[in-house]
Design a protein around this motif. Structure first.
Motif, PDB file in Angstrom:
ATOM      1  N   ASN A 113       0.853  -1.191   0.000  1.00 41.93           N
ATOM      2  CA  ASN A 113       0.000   0.000   0.000  1.00 41.93           C
ATOM      3  C   ASN A 113       0.890   1.242   0.000  1.00 41.93           C
ATOM      4  O   ASN A 113       2.119   1.138   0.098  1.00 41.93           O
ATOM      5  N   GLY A 114       0.266   2.389  -0.079  1.00 43.34           N
ATOM      6  CA  GLY A 114       1.029   3.628  -0.165  1.00 43.34           C
ATOM      7  C   GLY A 114       1.881   3.896   1.059  1.00 43.34           C
ATOM      8  O   GLY A 114       2.980   4.461   0.959  1.00 43.34           O
ATOM      9  N   ARG A 115       1.396   3.487   2.243  1.00 40.89           N
ATOM     10  CA  ARG A 115       2.170   3.701   3.466  1.00 40.89           C
ATOM     11  C   ARG A 115       3.473   2.916   3.432  1.00 40.89           C
ATOM     12  O   ARG A 115       4.546   3.433   3.769  1.00 40.89           O
ATOM     13  N   VAL A 116       3.402   1.668   3.011  1.00 35.47           N
ATOM     14  CA  VAL A 116       4.614   0.842   2.903  1.00 35.47           C
ATOM     15  C   VAL A 116       5.566   1.429   1.859  1.00 35.47           C
ATOM     16  O   VAL A 116       6.778   1.473   2.058  1.00 35.47           O
ATOM     17  N   GLY A 117       5.005   1.896   0.747  1.00 36.97           N
ATOM     18  CA  GLY A 117       5.852   2.505  -0.277  1.00 36.97           C
ATOM     19  C   GLY A 117       6.593   3.716   0.240  1.00 36.97           C
ATOM     20  O   GLY A 117       7.782   3.903  -0.042  1.00 36.97           O
ATOM     21  N   LEU A 118       5.908   4.540   1.035  1.00 35.36           N
ATOM     22  CA  LEU A 118       6.539   5.738   1.587  1.00 35.36           C
ATOM     23  C   LEU A 118       7.630   5.373   2.588  1.00 35.36           C
ATOM     24  O   LEU A 118       8.698   5.988   2.609  1.00 35.36           O
ATOM     25  N   VAL A 119       7.378   4.354   3.405  1.00 37.33           N
ATOM     26  CA  VAL A 119       8.398   3.910   4.361  1.00 37.33           C
ATOM     27  C   VAL A 119       9.619   3.360   3.615  1.00 37.33           C
ATOM     28  O   VAL A 119      10.766   3.650   3.982  1.00 37.33           O
ATOM     29  N   ALA A 120       9.397   2.582   2.568  1.00 32.89           N
ATOM     30  CA  ALA A 120      10.511   2.024   1.794  1.00 32.89           C
ATOM     31  C   ALA A 120      11.361   3.134   1.181  1.00 32.89           C
ATOM     32  O   ALA A 120      12.596   3.101   1.246  1.00 32.89           O
ATOM     33  N   ALA A 121      10.701   4.116   0.573  1.00 33.09           N
ATOM     34  CA  ALA A 121      11.440   5.228  -0.031  1.00 33.09           C
ATOM     35  C   ALA A 121      12.194   6.026   1.028  1.00 33.09           C
ATOM     36  O   ALA A 121      13.327   6.485   0.805  1.00 33.09           O
ATOM     37  N   THR A 122      11.588   6.182   2.211  1.00 28.55           N
ATOM     38  CA  THR A 122      12.251   6.913   3.293  1.00 28.55           C
ATOM     39  C   THR A 122      13.480   6.174   3.786  1.00 28.55           C
ATOM     40  O   THR A 122      14.517   6.787   4.089  1.00 28.55           O
ATOM     41  N   LEU A 123      13.395   4.850   3.866  1.00 27.60           N
ATOM     42  CA  LEU A 123      14.565   4.057   4.263  1.00 27.60           C
ATOM     43  C   LEU A 123      15.729   4.270   3.296  1.00 27.60           C
ATOM     44  O   LEU A 123      16.885   4.381   3.709  1.00 27.60           O
ATOM     45  N   VAL A 124      15.420   4.324   2.012  1.00 26.13           N
ATOM     46  CA  VAL A 124      16.479   4.552   1.018  1.00 26.13           C
ATOM     47  C   VAL A 124      17.076   5.942   1.194  1.00 26.13           C
ATOM     48  O   VAL A 124      18.305   6.108   1.254  1.00 26.13           O
ATOM     49  N   LEU A 125      16.224   6.957   1.314  1.00 23.23           N
ATOM     50  CA  LEU A 125      16.716   8.336   1.438  1.00 23.23           C
ATOM     51  C   LEU A 125      17.489   8.541   2.735  1.00 23.23           C
ATOM     52  O   LEU A 125      18.406   9.365   2.788  1.00 23.23           O
ATOM     53  N   ALA A 126      17.119   7.805   3.781  1.00 19.50           N
ATOM     54  CA  ALA A 126      17.789   7.972   5.070  1.00 19.50           C
ATOM     55  C   ALA A 126      19.161   7.318   5.115  1.00 19.50           C
ATOM     56  O   ALA A 126      19.944   7.587   6.032  1.00 19.50           O
ATOM     57  N   THR A 127      19.472   6.465   4.152  1.00 23.38           N
ATOM     58  CA  THR A 127      20.740   5.727   4.170  1.00 23.38           C
ATOM     59  C   THR A 127      21.882   6.620   3.711  1.00 23.38           C
ATOM     60  O   THR A 127      21.816   7.245   2.652  1.00 23.38           O
ATOM     61  N   MET A 128      22.942   6.655   4.488  1.00 24.46           N
ATOM     62  CA  MET A 128      24.052   7.577   4.235  1.00 24.46           C
ATOM     63  C   MET A 128      24.655   7.392   2.857  1.00 24.46           C
ATOM     64  O   MET A 128      24.911   8.359   2.140  1.00 24.46           O
ATOM     65  N   GLN A 129      24.903   6.142   2.465  1.00 23.34           N
ATOM     66  CA  GLN A 129      25.572   5.916   1.190  1.00 23.34           C
ATOM     67  C   GLN A 129      24.742   6.414   0.015  1.00 23.34           C
ATOM     68  O   GLN A 129      25.279   6.963  -0.947  1.00 23.34           O
ATOM     69  N   PHE A 130      23.432   6.250   0.080  1.00 22.27           N
ATOM     70  CA  PHE A 130      22.572   6.693  -1.016  1.00 22.27           C
ATOM     71  C   PHE A 130      22.712   8.188  -1.242  1.00 22.27           C
ATOM     72  O   PHE A 130      22.972   8.637  -2.368  1.00 22.27           O
ATOM     73  N   VAL A 131      22.566   8.981  -0.192  1.00 24.46           N
ATOM     74  CA  VAL A 131      22.624  10.438  -0.354  1.00 24.46           C
ATOM     75  C   VAL A 131      24.022  10.862  -0.801  1.00 24.46           C
ATOM     76  O   VAL A 131      24.175  11.710  -1.688  1.00 24.46           O
ATOM     77  N   ASP A 132      25.040  10.270  -0.205  1.00 25.38           N
ATOM     78  CA  ASP A 132      26.415  10.632  -0.565  1.00 25.38           C
ATOM     79  C   ASP A 132      26.691  10.360  -2.037  1.00 25.38           C
ATOM     80  O   ASP A 132      27.296  11.184  -2.725  1.00 25.38           O
ATOM     81  N   VAL A 133      26.234   9.223  -2.534  1.00 23.48           N
ATOM     82  CA  VAL A 133      26.474   8.869  -3.940  1.00 23.48           C
ATOM     83  C   VAL A 133      25.683   9.780  -4.869  1.00 23.48           C
ATOM     84  O   VAL A 133      26.201  10.245  -5.897  1.00 23.48           O
ATOM     85  N   ILE A 134      24.429  10.060  -4.537  1.00 27.14           N
ATOM     86  CA  ILE A 134      23.611  10.902  -5.409  1.00 27.14           C
ATOM     87  C   ILE A 134      24.172  12.315  -5.486  1.00 27.14           C
ATOM     88  O   ILE A 134      23.981  13.011  -6.499  1.00 27.14           O
ATOM     89  N   LYS A 135      24.862  12.763  -4.475  1.00 27.55           N
ATOM     90  CA  LYS A 135      25.430  14.109  -4.470  1.00 27.55           C
ATOM     91  C   LYS A 135      26.717  14.211  -5.286  1.00 27.55           C
ATOM     92  O   LYS A 135      27.346  15.275  -5.312  1.00 27.55           O
ATOM     93  N   HIS A 136      27.118  13.137  -5.941  1.00 21.94           N
ATOM     94  CA  HIS A 136      28.317  13.158  -6.777  1.00 21.94           C
ATOM     95  C   HIS A 136      27.958  12.696  -8.188  1.00 21.94           C
ATOM     96  O   HIS A 136      27.071  11.867  -8.373  1.00 21.94           O
ATOM     97  N   ALA A 137      28.671  13.243  -9.158  1.00 23.20           N
ATOM     98  CA  ALA A 137      28.374  12.938 -10.562  1.00 23.20           C
ATOM     99  C   ALA A 137      29.213  11.765 -11.032  1.00 23.20           C
ATOM    100  O   ALA A 137      30.094  11.894 -11.880  1.00 23.20           O
ATOM    101  N   GLN A 138      28.914  10.601 -10.457  1.00 20.65           N
ATOM    102  CA  GLN A 138      29.555   9.370 -10.886  1.00 20.65           C
ATOM    103  C   GLN A 138      28.584   8.568 -11.739  1.00 20.65           C
ATOM    104  O   GLN A 138      27.429   8.955 -11.929  1.00 20.65           O
TER     105      GLN A 138
END
Length: 562
Positions: A113-138
């Motif tokens: 459901n939408g609630r689970v989808g939002l939690v899943a996306a939040t888990l990804v955004l909250a992960t340090m490596q994800f944000v660090d990688v997205i902030k670089h043009a690799q």
């Protein structure tokens, strides 16, 4: 018509994406490409625009065969559409990150459901490596998006299908991943747990009969995506049949793929390396895994493919990248969205626990204390570590502005904690992290950019050689050519330093009054007259100097070539 709950969840997702945009886009336009990878891809993209050569990337005069050209194509597109805007090189990463989050939300919404989808996306955004990688043009953000799109298409077909168009789209995305970084094929590993679950008759798995040709269409879609680049590239290379183009074909199709996987020649690590990467860089997401294991165990008992298809795929990806000796922390990132998807149904329930809210709140307070205290200590006491960092960036004093930024990150955590209080401790922690990811780039990019991007170095060189001067680069780095204020001469990138310096001196002697050499000091030989050298300083912890014509002894033969 959408129900009230659906409209509310979509509104929440919209706010989530706005927060994600603020976090991931913070600092774009405030800096130039930074090493190790960003200047290389930006330089190759700019040369594509200037030369019109799209099939064979060039780094200076040499062909660049380390990676397929997909990322460079996208960066060139953004450079063209924005008119060369300073932040254009980061837009591919930004939209890849936002696209990945949207796909994870969509998968969670369709499978649960939408609630689970939002939690899943939040888990990804909250992960340090994800944000660090997205902030670089690799290459990795774009690769992550293609693999996640491939996973989404295959999962929705196999669990909410049949939907052959989505299946073919997933296979096509995997092919685009191949011409982005080669490893896009791992998205197709999702079919292995599907086959196993279908054979064991798990409930909820799509079962089709007499559709072999449609399944085979996935292979066709995969190969079609690869052919978009491979076919014209091979046709051109074999049509010209020059040694350079044939070497490019061999390197990119064999050495950089199969040989690199089977017989890695760099980044050698132990088989358990990626487990340590997860412990170090997937904070705070992995901390919740012990609390969702009971849910996973129950899902296995109930034979729930929504949980175990992405989980088994994560295990396959971990094994795939652990087999070769060559490993880098970034390789395992594509597994994060699927892990978050498998965790989300149980984390959604866990968020109601008071102990979790309290723990998250005190973690936010601890982060405020650590960042604030470390920044204040470095600012007031000027320890040797702070002095070394300041010297590496060529910052005045012991880098006081940098430590103010560290303190500001701590203040961001404190403000978030005070705003949300223990009752909403998870929001306090996530808010502090979001503020930290915004404060740090906005505060540090302007002060570090001249050194990190070599912009300051190239400005000094441009002033020193005068308006009529010509500049040649020796043992150069991509950021130097990218930041050059005028056309430069170069003598190869992959060639050894002695060969470059030899050819550079010959070029300089053809017009000694106007030609200067910008040299990495590691390339100096015993023919350099050190008293004549003009030291320009440090860029990325490498010292560079300008050599006028009289800084090389006439008729001198370097000892290394005798």
């Amino acid at each position: 018509m959408l129900s009230t709950d659906d409209r509310s969840l979509r509104r929440e997702f919209g706010w989530f994406m706005l927060i994600a945009l603020a976090v991931l886009a913070a600092g774009i336009g405030m800096r130039d490409p930074w090493p190790p990878d960003e200047p290389r891809f930006a330089l190759v993209a700019r040369q594509m625009l200037e030369s019109g050569q799209w099939l064979f990337p060039h780094r200076g005069m040499e062909l660049y065969s380390d990676k397929p050209p997909m990322l460079m194509w996208t960066e060139a597109f953004w450079m063209w559409i924005t008119g060369g805007w300073r932040g254009a090189f980061l837009l591919t990463s930004l939209f890849s990150g936002l696209g990945t989050l949207a796909l994870v939300w969509h998968l969670g919404r369709r499978l649960w459901n939408g609630r689970v989808g939002l939690v899943a996306a939040t888990l990804v955004l909250a992960t340090m490596q994800f944000v660090d990688v997205i902030k670089h043009a690799q290459i990795d953000p774009l690769n992550l998006f293609w693999i996640t799109l491939g996973n989404a298409g295959i999962l929705l077909h196999c669990l909410r299908g049949p939907n052959w168009r989505l299946y073919w789209l997933g296979c096509f995305a995997a092919g685009l991943g191949v011409i982005t970084k080669g490893v896009g094929v791992i998205a197709l590993l999702m079919l292995l747990p599907y086959v196993a679950m279908r054979a064991r008759q798990w409930p909820g798995v799509t079962v089709t009969r007499g559709d072999g040709w449609r399944w085979a269409g996935g292979a066709l879609a995969f190969l079609l995506a690869i052919a978009l680049w491979l076919v014209p590239m091979l046709a051109t290379a074999y049509g010209l049949r020059t040694p350079e183009f044939m070497a490019y074909v061999h390197d990119i199709l064999f050495r950089q793929t199969a040989e690199r996987y089977a017989n890695s020649w760099q980044h050698e690590e132990k088989p358990w390396f990626f487990l340590l990467v997860i412990l170090r860089l997937w904070i705070p997401t992995w901390l919740l895994i012990p609390f969702v294991v009971p849910g996973w165990r129950e899902a296995l008992r109930m034979r729930d493919p929504r949980v175990w298809m992405p989980l088994m795929w994560c295990v396959l990806v971990l094994a795939f990248f652990s087999i070769p000796s060559g490993k880098r922390a970034i390789y395992i990132l594509p597994a994060l969205p699927m892990l978050a998807l498998a965790m989300a149904p149980y984390v959604a329930g866990l968020l109601k626990a008071r102990w979790l809210q309290a723990a998250a709140f005190w973690i936010a307070i601890a982060c405020a204390t650590v960042f604030g205290g470390a920044g204040a200590w470095a600012l007031a006491k000027a320890p040797k570590a702070a002095q070394r960092i300041a010297e590496g960036y060529e910052m005045a004093g012991h880098g006081q502005p940098l430590w103010w930024c560290v303190i500001a990150v701590g203040v961001g955590f404190l403000v978030s904690a005070l705003a949300f209080r223990p009752r909403r401790g998870v929001a306090a922690l996530l808010g502090g992290m979001a503020l930290g990811w915004i404060i740090w780039p906005v505060g540090t990019y302007p002060m570090l950019n001249d050194n990190q991007s070599a912009r300051g170095l190239m400005e000094k060189a441009d002033i020193a050689i005068g308006p009529d001067g010509q500049l040649g680069l020796v043992l150069w780095r991509e950021e130097q050519m990218y930041q050059a204020r005028r056309p430069v001469a170069e003598f190869g990138f992959a060639r050894d330093a002695a060969a470059q310096l030899h050819d550079a001196r010959a070029w300089q002697q053809a017009d000694p009054a106007h030609r200067w050499l910008l040299v990495n000091e590691e390339a100096f030989d015993d023919c350099v007259v050190t008293d004549k050298v003009m030291r320009l300083g440090v860029a990325n912890r490498v010292r560079f100097a300008l050599l006028p014509a009289d800084a090389s002894r006439q008729g001198c033969v370097p000892a290394s070539t005798r």
